[in-house]
Design an enzyme around this catalytic site. Structure first.
Site, PDB file in Angstrom:
ATOM      1  N   ARG A 181      39.244  71.405  69.596  1.00 53.02           N
ATOM      2  CA  ARG A 181      39.149  70.011  69.163  1.00 53.02           C
ATOM      3  C   ARG A 181      40.565  69.452  69.079  1.00 53.02           C
ATOM      4  O   ARG A 181      41.489  70.139  68.624  1.00 53.02           O
ATOM      5  CB  ARG A 181      38.482  69.894  67.784  1.00 53.02           C
ATOM      6  CG  ARG A 181      36.979  70.092  67.774  1.00 53.02           C
ATOM      7  CD  ARG A 181      36.235  68.950  68.479  1.00 53.02           C
ATOM      8  NE  ARG A 181      34.791  69.102  68.395  1.00 53.02           N
ATOM      9  CZ  ARG A 181      34.029  69.681  69.326  1.00 53.02           C
ATOM     10  NH1 ARG A 181      34.563  70.162  70.433  1.00 53.02           N
ATOM     11  NH2 ARG A 181      32.715  69.750  69.177  1.00 53.02           N
ATOM     12  N   GLU A 201      39.324  60.352  71.113  1.00 53.38           N
ATOM     13  CA  GLU A 201      38.619  60.342  72.404  1.00 53.38           C
ATOM     14  C   GLU A 201      37.753  59.102  72.470  1.00 53.38           C
ATOM     15  O   GLU A 201      37.151  58.730  71.464  1.00 53.38           O
ATOM     16  CB  GLU A 201      37.769  61.607  72.549  1.00 53.38           C
ATOM     17  CG  GLU A 201      38.644  62.863  72.617  1.00 53.38           C
ATOM     18  CD  GLU A 201      37.856  64.166  72.679  1.00 53.38           C
ATOM     19  OE1 GLU A 201      36.629  64.112  72.855  1.00 53.38           O
ATOM     20  OE2 GLU A 201      38.472  65.236  72.555  1.00 53.38           O
ATOM     21  N   HIS A 243      37.209  66.100  77.947  1.00 54.98           N
ATOM     22  CA  HIS A 243      36.292  66.861  77.083  1.00 54.98           C
ATOM     23  C   HIS A 243      35.060  67.289  77.887  1.00 54.98           C
ATOM     24  O   HIS A 243      33.927  66.919  77.575  1.00 54.98           O
ATOM     25  CB  HIS A 243      35.880  66.031  75.857  1.00 54.98           C
ATOM     26  CG  HIS A 243      35.297  66.870  74.755  1.00 54.98           C
ATOM     27  ND1 HIS A 243      35.418  66.563  73.429  1.00 54.98           N
ATOM     28  CD2 HIS A 243      34.580  68.028  74.788  1.00 54.98           C
ATOM     29  CE1 HIS A 243      34.805  67.471  72.688  1.00 54.98           C
ATOM     30  NE2 HIS A 243      34.285  68.392  73.505  1.00 54.98           N
TER      31      HIS A 243
HETATM   32  N1  LIG Z   1      35.980  71.581  74.958  1.00 56.24           N
HETATM   33  C1  LIG Z   1      34.676  71.650  74.843  1.00 56.24           C
HETATM   34  O1  LIG Z   1      33.935  70.992  75.545  1.00 56.24           O
HETATM   35  C2  LIG Z   1      34.075  72.578  73.849  1.00 56.24           C
HETATM   36  C3  LIG Z   1      34.690  72.817  72.655  1.00 56.24           C
HETATM   37  N2  LIG Z   1      34.149  73.691  71.759  1.00 56.24           N
HETATM   38  C4  LIG Z   1      34.855  73.950  70.503  1.00 56.24           C
HETATM   39  O2  LIG Z   1      35.089  75.341  70.401  1.00 56.24           O
HETATM   40  C5  LIG Z   1      34.844  75.741  69.069  1.00 56.24           C
HETATM   41  C6  LIG Z   1      34.557  77.220  69.024  1.00 56.24           C
HETATM   42  O3  LIG Z   1      33.281  77.519  69.539  1.00 56.24           O
HETATM   43  P1  LIG Z   1      32.677  79.013  69.405  1.00 56.24           P
HETATM   44  O4  LIG Z   1      33.600  80.000  70.011  1.00 56.24           O
HETATM   45  O5  LIG Z   1      31.278  78.960  69.883  1.00 56.24           O
HETATM   46  O6  LIG Z   1      32.712  79.178  67.822  1.00 56.24           O
HETATM   47  P2  LIG Z   1      32.789  80.505  66.961  1.00 56.24           P
HETATM   48  O7  LIG Z   1      32.395  80.135  65.594  1.00 56.24           O
HETATM   49  O8  LIG Z   1      32.044  81.601  67.647  1.00 56.24           O
HETATM   50  O9  LIG Z   1      34.342  80.885  67.010  1.00 56.24           O
HETATM   51  C7  LIG Z   1      35.335  80.277  66.250  1.00 56.24           C
HETATM   52  C8  LIG Z   1      36.275  81.364  65.732  1.00 56.24           C
HETATM   53  O10 LIG Z   1      37.374  80.745  65.074  1.00 56.24           O
HETATM   54  C9  LIG Z   1      37.657  81.485  63.886  1.00 56.24           C
HETATM   55  N3  LIG Z   1      38.304  80.626  62.908  1.00 56.24           N
HETATM   56  C10 LIG Z   1      37.801  79.547  62.276  1.00 56.24           C
HETATM   57  N4  LIG Z   1      38.721  78.998  61.454  1.00 56.24           N
HETATM   58  C11 LIG Z   1      39.828  79.758  61.565  1.00 56.24           C
HETATM   59  C12 LIG Z   1      41.108  79.710  60.959  1.00 56.24           C
HETATM   60  N5  LIG Z   1      41.432  78.763  60.079  1.00 56.24           N
HETATM   61  N6  LIG Z   1      42.014  80.647  61.303  1.00 56.24           N
HETATM   62  C13 LIG Z   1      41.696  81.618  62.178  1.00 56.24           C
HETATM   63  N7  LIG Z   1      40.494  81.716  62.800  1.00 56.24           N
HETATM   64  C14 LIG Z   1      39.568  80.798  62.483  1.00 56.24           C
HETATM   65  C15 LIG Z   1      36.300  81.959  63.390  1.00 56.24           C
HETATM   66  O11 LIG Z   1      36.427  83.070  62.543  1.00 56.24           O
HETATM   67  C16 LIG Z   1      35.599  82.296  64.705  1.00 56.24           C
HETATM   68  O12 LIG Z   1      35.849  83.633  65.057  1.00 56.24           O
HETATM   69  C17 LIG Z   1      33.700  74.827  68.626  1.00 56.24           C
HETATM   70  O13 LIG Z   1      33.648  74.707  67.223  1.00 56.24           O
HETATM   71  C18 LIG Z   1      34.029  73.530  69.304  1.00 56.24           C
HETATM   72  O14 LIG Z   1      34.824  72.721  68.447  1.00 56.24           O
HETATM   73  C19 LIG Z   1      32.994  74.335  72.027  1.00 56.24           C
HETATM   74  C20 LIG Z   1      32.339  74.118  73.204  1.00 56.24           C
HETATM   75  C21 LIG Z   1      32.798  73.198  74.203  1.00 56.24           C
HETATM   76  O1  LIG Z   2      29.684  71.858  72.100  1.00 52.87           O
HETATM   77  C1  LIG Z   2      30.755  71.332  71.734  1.00 52.87           C
HETATM   78  O2  LIG Z   2      31.221  71.496  70.604  1.00 52.87           O
HETATM   79  C2  LIG Z   2      31.475  70.459  72.663  1.00 52.87           C
HETATM   80  O3  LIG Z   2      32.583  70.123  72.426  1.00 52.87           O
HETATM   81  C3  LIG Z   2      30.837  69.978  73.894  1.00 52.87           C
HETATM   82  O4  LIG Z   2      30.147  70.897  74.572  1.00 52.87           O
END
Ligand SMILES: NC(=O)C1=CN([C@@H]2O[C@H](COP(=O)(O)OP(=O)(O)OC[C@H]3O[C@@H](n4cnc5c(N)ncnc54)[C@H](O)[C@@H]3O)[C@@H](O)[C@H]2O)C=CC1
Ligand SMILES: O=C(O)C(=O)CO
Length: 325
Positions: free
Chosen positions: A237, A266, A285
């Site tokens: 993000r 955004e 994004h």
């Molecule tokens: N660019 C895009 O289109 C997309 C962006 N995302 C973003 O990616 C993020 C992650 O997605 P996932 O891997 O599925 O989530 P997840 O929950 O599996 O992984 C996030 C990791 O970050 C760690 N974490 C959280 N806060 C932390 C901190 N302060 N210090 C250290 N580690 C910390 C957590 O322990 C976890 O292991 C989503 O929340 C979303 O914001 C997700 C999908 C698409």
């Molecule tokens: O799933 C999310 O969090 C995204 O940013 C878009 O896929």
């Protein structure tokens, strides 16, 4: 009587039919001023909401006294006030897992594009400057064998580590809430502090959620610890990064390049300095934006919503405190 669902994201014909078999549906096609007015009008009768990319704050949701469930077509849930939803016992669900591999692919696309200067060089030959583009001043840097640093070792972080380790022979270092022994074993990865990662990684990749704790985590102090060869990648993000500090770091040569899929605001303004820099690859994004994955996300959201409206616990419930059981 059928429940009333407000969609603020279009669905495929198949998913729309699935939803309409169970619920009355109002579709808001675009979230422009007119769409937002339509949403406000529809909220008082809504039992369920399904969509993405909209800040659903208390002021808006107070208009929906009958709301039982929100199905977010995203894994990130930073657009929602979870305490508020839990207090009102509104079930919030998201779409994890189905987008993990595609988002990690996007991360690698940005790693390769920045290191090998793909966009910059492609633009030069489009401009008829082939000869200029092939000199050493336009050489890139290797990806294979370089150190991959992952901040936030969750689902997407792990998929990135897998690509780096098996595909590109990259040593993997990571920082997360806690060490993950299984990941260390699979990818020969090493857990380290944030500071160590910033100093040692060649590619510094953000795969964290946006939370109160992570907002602004990567600012001036963090960029100061990176090296002039470091390449910074953000697929999490925009608000996890202080964008002004990132722009300074790029301008001052504190880091070599940045691959960015997400931004503080955004859509990114067309006059953002980031769009003037050859060493920045910016994408809109689109981390999960493939036909296959967006359909899978929408299907997941529809099933979560239908379950919640049928009184069942959605598979991807985000706020278990809202579940009465
Ligand atoms: N660019 C895009 O289109 C997309 C962006 N995302 C973003 O990616 C993020 C992650 O997605 P996932 O891997 O599925 O989530 P997840 O929950 O599996 O992984 C996030 C990791 O970050 C760690 N974490 C959280 N806060 C932390 C901190 N302060 N210090 C250290 N580690 C910390 C957590 O322990 C976890 O292991 C989503 O929340 C979303 O914001 C997700 C999908 C698409
Ligand atoms: O799933 C999310 O969090 C995204 O940013 C878009 O896929």
């Amino acid at each position: 009587m059928k429940k009333h669902v407000v969609l603020y994201k279009a669905l495929s014909a198949q998913l729309m039919a699935r939803l309409q078999a169970q619920a009355d549906v109002t579709l808001i096609e675009r979230l422009d001023a007119q769409g937002l007015a339509q949403l406000r009008n529809a909220l008082p009768g809504a039992h369920g909401l399904l969509g993405a990319s909209l800040k659903l704050d208390a002021a808006l949701l107070d208009l929906a006294p009958n709301l039982q469930a929100i199905a977010s077509v995203s894994v990130g849930v930073d657009n929602y006030d979870i305490d508020y939803l839990t207090e009102r016992r509104i079930l919030l669900s998201n779409t994890p897992d189905v987008l993990t591999e595609t988002t990690a692919d996007t991360g690698f696309a940005l790693i390769l594009a920045t290191a090998r200067r793909v966009v910059e060089l492609a633009n030069l030959i489009r401009a008829g400057q082939w000869q200029k583009s092939i000199g050493p001043e336009h050489f890139g840097s290797d990806v294979h064998g370089k150190t991959l640093g992952i901040i936030g070792m969750g689902r997407i972080g792990e998929a990135l580590a897998q690509r780096g380790h098996f595909g590109f022979g990259m040593p993997v270092i990571y920082h997360s809430h806690s060490p993950k022994p299984a990941i260390e074993q699979r990818f020969n990865a090493r857990y380290c502090s944030l500071e160590t990662l910033l100093r040692q990684a060649d590619f510094i990749c953000l795969t964290l959620p946006l939370t109160a704790e992570t907002q602004g985590l990567i600012g001036e102090h963090a960029f100061a610890q990176m090296r002039p060869e470091s390449i910074f990648i953000n697929i999490s993000r925009g608000k996890v990064v202080d964008e002004a500090a990132l722009i300074d770091a790029l301008r001052n040569g504190q880091i070599r390049a940045a691959g960015l899929d997400v931004f503080e605001r955004e859509p990114l303004s067309a006059d953002s300095p980031l769009l003037q820099m050859d060493n920045v690859v910016a994408t809109p994004h689109m981390g999960s934006a493939t036909h296959e994955t967006r359909e899978a996300m929408a299907r997941c959201a529809v099933e979560n919503l239908l379950a919640a409206l049928a009184g069942e616990r959605p598979v991807n419930l985000v706020n278990p405190g809202a579940w009465k059981g």
